[in-house]
Design a protein around this motif. Sequence first.
Motif, mmCIF file in Angstrom:
data_model
loop_
_atom_site.group_PDB
_atom_site.id
_atom_site.type_symbol
_atom_site.label_atom_id
_atom_site.label_comp_id
_atom_site.label_asym_id
_atom_site.label_seq_id
_atom_site.Cartn_x
_atom_site.Cartn_y
_atom_site.Cartn_z
ATOM 1 N N VAL A 136 0.835 -1.197 0.000
ATOM 2 C CA VAL A 136 0.000 0.000 0.000
ATOM 3 C C VAL A 136 0.874 1.253 0.000
ATOM 4 C CG1 VAL A 136 -1.754 1.312 1.254
ATOM 5 C CG2 VAL A 136 -1.852 -1.191 1.217
ATOM 6 N N ARG A 137 0.519 2.208 -0.850
ATOM 7 C CA ARG A 137 1.190 3.509 -0.831
ATOM 8 C C ARG A 137 0.121 4.587 -0.689
ATOM 9 N NH1 ARG A 137 4.001 2.941 -4.913
ATOM 10 N NH2 ARG A 137 3.067 4.246 -6.532
ATOM 11 N N ALA A 138 0.163 5.339 0.395
ATOM 12 C CA ALA A 138 -0.831 6.377 0.658
ATOM 13 C C ALA A 138 -0.280 7.742 0.276
ATOM 14 C CB ALA A 138 -1.215 6.374 2.143
ATOM 15 N N VAL A 139 -1.190 8.651 -0.081
ATOM 16 C CA VAL A 139 -0.811 10.045 -0.306
ATOM 17 C C VAL A 139 -0.584 10.669 1.067
ATOM 18 C CG1 VAL A 139 -1.522 12.273 -1.253
ATOM 19 C CG2 VAL A 139 -2.123 10.155 -2.455
ATOM 20 N N GLU A 140 0.655 10.883 1.415
ATOM 21 C CA GLU A 140 1.027 11.252 2.780
ATOM 22 C C GLU A 140 0.606 12.671 3.158
ATOM 23 O OE1 GLU A 140 2.279 9.467 5.153
ATOM 24 O OE2 GLU A 140 2.584 7.610 4.033
ATOM 25 N N GLU A 141 0.393 13.522 2.150
ATOM 26 C CA GLU A 141 0.055 14.916 2.449
ATOM 27 C C GLU A 141 -1.426 15.091 2.760
ATOM 28 O OE1 GLU A 141 2.201 17.482 2.757
ATOM 29 O OE2 GLU A 141 3.725 15.922 2.592
ATOM 30 N N ALA A 142 -2.101 14.045 3.167
ATOM 31 C CA ALA A 142 -3.539 14.093 3.426
ATOM 32 C C ALA A 142 -3.865 15.107 4.523
ATOM 33 C CB ALA A 142 -4.048 12.711 3.810
ATOM 34 N N ARG A 143 -4.863 15.949 4.245
ATOM 35 C CA ARG A 143 -5.322 16.928 5.232
ATOM 36 C C ARG A 143 -6.839 16.923 5.375
ATOM 37 N NH1 ARG A 143 -0.811 16.403 6.013
ATOM 38 N NH2 ARG A 143 0.859 17.945 6.202
ATOM 39 N N GLY A 144 -7.516 16.082 4.603
ATOM 40 C CA GLY A 144 -8.960 15.987 4.695
ATOM 41 C C GLY A 144 -9.383 14.803 5.531
ATOM 42 N N PRO A 145 -10.694 14.525 5.600
ATOM 43 C CA PRO A 145 -11.195 13.401 6.394
ATOM 44 C C PRO A 145 -11.164 12.087 5.620
ATOM 45 C CG PRO A 145 -13.041 14.622 5.527
ATOM 46 C CD PRO A 145 -11.804 15.345 5.052
ATOM 47 N N PHE A 146 -10.219 11.938 4.741
ATOM 48 C CA PHE A 146 -10.093 10.741 3.908
ATOM 49 C C PHE A 146 -8.655 10.633 3.431
ATOM 50 C CE2 PHE A 146 -12.028 14.333 1.768
ATOM 51 C CZ PHE A 146 -11.103 14.628 0.780
ATOM 52 N N VAL A 147 -8.295 9.428 2.999
ATOM 53 C CA VAL A 147 -6.932 9.155 2.538
ATOM 54 C C VAL A 147 -7.023 8.420 1.208
ATOM 55 C CG1 VAL A 147 -4.837 7.822 3.029
ATOM 56 C CG2 VAL A 147 -5.971 9.085 4.869
ATOM 57 N N LEU A 148 -6.192 8.807 0.268
ATOM 58 C CA LEU A 148 -6.126 8.135 -1.028
ATOM 59 C C LEU A 148 -4.959 7.159 -1.009
ATOM 60 C CD1 LEU A 148 -7.284 8.047 -3.954
ATOM 61 C CD2 LEU A 148 -5.521 9.711 -4.567
ATOM 62 N N VAL A 149 -5.220 5.906 -1.380
ATOM 63 C CA VAL A 149 -4.177 4.887 -1.349
ATOM 64 C C VAL A 149 -4.085 4.192 -2.698
ATOM 65 C CG1 VAL A 149 -4.441 4.495 1.121
ATOM 66 C CG2 VAL A 149 -5.710 3.073 -0.480
ATOM 67 N N ARG A 150 -2.866 3.783 -3.010
ATOM 68 C CA ARG A 150 -2.610 3.036 -4.241
ATOM 69 C C ARG A 150 -2.139 1.633 -3.868
ATOM 70 N NH1 ARG A 150 0.244 4.820 -9.773
ATOM 71 N NH2 ARG A 150 0.548 2.751 -10.661
ATOM 72 N N LEU A 151 -2.728 0.642 -4.501
ATOM 73 C CA LEU A 151 -2.279 -0.731 -4.324
ATOM 74 C C LEU A 151 -2.678 -1.530 -5.556
ATOM 75 C CD1 LEU A 151 -4.630 -2.539 -1.775
ATOM 76 C CD2 LEU A 151 -5.138 -0.313 -2.720
ATOM 77 N N GLU A 152 -1.796 -2.416 -5.963
ATOM 78 C CA GLU A 152 -2.100 -3.248 -7.116
ATOM 79 C C GLU A 152 -3.274 -4.161 -6.774
ATOM 80 O OE1 GLU A 152 -0.762 -2.692 -10.018
ATOM 81 O OE2 GLU A 152 0.398 -1.092 -9.041
ATOM 82 N N ARG A 153 -4.064 -4.465 -7.810
ATOM 83 C CA ARG A 153 -5.237 -5.333 -7.664
ATOM 84 C C ARG A 153 -6.231 -4.742 -6.662
ATOM 85 N NH1 ARG A 153 -2.415 -11.201 -7.117
ATOM 86 N NH2 ARG A 153 -4.502 -11.964 -7.641
ATOM 87 N N ALA A 154 -6.366 -3.420 -6.720
ATOM 88 C CA ALA A 154 -7.246 -2.734 -5.773
ATOM 89 C C ALA A 154 -8.691 -3.186 -5.913
ATOM 90 C CB ALA A 154 -7.150 -1.216 -5.979
ATOM 91 N N ALA A 155 -9.126 -3.465 -7.130
ATOM 92 C CA ALA A 155 -10.515 -3.899 -7.320
ATOM 93 C C ALA A 155 -10.777 -5.216 -6.584
ATOM 94 C CB ALA A 155 -10.830 -4.044 -8.809
ATOM 95 N N GLU A 156 -9.810 -6.130 -6.640
ATOM 96 C CA GLU A 156 -9.974 -7.405 -5.934
ATOM 97 C C GLU A 156 -9.941 -7.192 -4.422
ATOM 98 O OE1 GLU A 156 -7.530 -10.674 -7.765
ATOM 99 O OE2 GLU A 156 -6.872 -9.016 -9.034
ATOM 100 N N ILE A 157 -9.046 -6.326 -3.979
ATOM 101 C CA ILE A 157 -8.972 -6.011 -2.544
ATOM 102 C C ILE A 157 -10.299 -5.412 -2.080
ATOM 103 C CG2 ILE A 157 -7.876 -4.508 -0.832
ATOM 104 C CD1 ILE A 157 -6.042 -6.716 -1.580
ATOM 105 N N ARG A 158 -10.829 -4.494 -2.880
ATOM 106 C CA ARG A 158 -12.085 -3.841 -2.509
ATOM 107 C C ARG A 158 -13.217 -4.850 -2.360
ATOM 108 N NH1 ARG A 158 -15.459 -2.129 -6.364
ATOM 109 N NH2 ARG A 158 -17.242 -0.863 -5.744
ATOM 110 N N GLU A 159 -13.280 -5.816 -3.274
ATOM 111 C CA GLU A 159 -14.342 -6.823 -3.187
ATOM 112 C C GLU A 159 -14.154 -7.728 -1.971
ATOM 113 O OE1 GLU A 159 -17.149 -7.016 -4.868
ATOM 114 O OE2 GLU A 159 -16.500 -5.126 -5.773
ATOM 115 N N ARG A 160 -12.923 -8.059 -1.655
ATOM 116 C CA ARG A 160 -12.672 -8.893 -0.474
ATOM 117 C C ARG A 160 -12.987 -8.116 0.805
ATOM 118 N NH1 ARG A 160 -10.448 -13.720 -1.074
ATOM 119 N NH2 ARG A 160 -9.719 -14.300 -3.160
ATOM 120 N N LEU A 161 -12.710 -6.830 0.810
ATOM 121 C CA LEU A 161 -13.065 -6.015 1.965
ATOM 122 C C LEU A 161 -14.583 -5.998 2.164
ATOM 123 C CD1 LEU A 161 -10.626 -2.981 1.578
ATOM 124 C CD2 LEU A 161 -10.633 -4.670 3.436
ATOM 125 N N ARG A 162 -15.326 -5.966 1.082
ATOM 126 C CA ARG A 162 -16.785 -6.004 1.200
ATOM 127 C C ARG A 162 -17.240 -7.298 1.866
ATOM 128 N NH1 ARG A 162 -19.483 -2.112 -1.578
ATOM 129 N NH2 ARG A 162 -21.390 -3.357 -1.649
#
Length: 526
Positions: free
Chosen positions: A450-476
Amino acid sequence: MTTPTPEPGARNLVVGVGARRGAPLGEVYGLIEETLRGAGLRTADVVEVATVDAKADEPGIVGAAARLGVPVRTYPAAALATVRVPNPSDAADGAVGTPSVAEAAALIEADELVVEKVGGKGLATCAVARRFPAVLPSFPVSGEKTSTPLVTEGPRPFTMTAMNPPTHPPTRDIESAGPDLRHHGDAEVRGENLTDLAVNVRTHTPPEWLRQRIAASLVSLATYPDGTPAREAVAERHGLPVERVLLTAGAAEAFVLIARALPARYPVVVHPQFTEPEAALRAAGHGVGRVLLREEDGFRLDPAAVPEEADLVVVGNPTNPTSVLHPAALLERLARPGRTLVVDEAFMDVVPGEREALCGRTDIPGLVVLRSLTKTWGLAGLRIGYVLAHPETIALLAEAQPLWPVSSPALAAAQACMEPRALVEAAKAADRITVDRAHLLAGLAEFSEVRAVEEARGPFVLVRLERAAEIRERLRLLGFAARRGDTFPGLGPQWLRLAVRDRATTNRFLQALDQAVQALPARTGR
């Protein structure tokens, strides 16, 4: 190819342009002008300049369109690749993913190619297509929405497109060929019993005292709403005259009003960001330019990337979904006479001290600031936000609003959220979110995937990871909803946006993420 005689005054020509990086304005515009003149066509009959997304910010193309007085319309390379063209080029296909940018961009929403690709010895190429019947410009005149039908009843002429059908099924329309601008986080959780990390509304809201204020307003539902007290409260909260305040049904309505009411010949949206501004502009008939911020730059904005010709610029601060907070001094550099600068500050009240806010400024020409009360106060279902701008701009936006656009309960909520105790509570919430976000980022740093956008200042974080669609479905499957990132222009399927939650929820999520990552089967080579 035989060029049909143009109908005088018929604005129905689309100029497709391909250009190498750095193609000068003089060369691009000169090629267009020479091509039209040689074919007996008029520059006055051009309705738009079309090109591939990757060239959306090319100064030569943007400048040529501005000189013609028309918008630049851009298309994904994948969409252009479905258009059969008479003069394909392996070099162009390898460089941008379509055999001819100029011919495909001209033809994709037109009916007949009247001038095949010319140029090629310099840095630019162009082609010209015609639509049947003639259509109005894609930008509104005097704030009015124009209608641009591309299909009419009766037989269509035998055209280059008909002779060369696409090798793949065509998309329904050009919007569907790119990111789904109408997809929002609520779609990830609607009807599902999931822990919500997809929507950026603060949890456990609205607070009880605010619920009581809203409930008390229900006794006046038989009376037409009067927004004056709420408007005055917003003005006082920001130290502004009331004439600089417009109440809206959430920030989303404000984007629609801006698109319909404010004059703009070349609007530009800075992406990745909330997609509703671009969707509203396109729905109002505008061609929209995009400035795509890059991951390698930390998604930070360089004002020089915004075309000089842009007369309406939209940027978020802090930006959704990157969570990057741009310095106010940097955003000021985007302002200039004759340009409307729209700054979406929907999440600024989550930034401690609201540093970098522009909402109280009156010295910046063309500044329009949007605020939302739906995120911090949990009022997404009530719809309440506001616009801060010069009184003349406010008047234009107000004229485009329907009568009584904001309900009495929403007005009561707006007035309550401007009170001192509400501001104190919002400030405390911002401090808590700062701590909770740091905890989430620290946990994400433990994952090598996982690589996150470290300069986050809002109530959310943007992250990059390979096979994110599969990860998202498994998280569900594990009970968590995350916001997919591929519907934001400038991002792709490897991105997810995660709302900041309390420490306990974050710990449970991090455990689920670990399970989701570990459960993915290893990819093997061939």
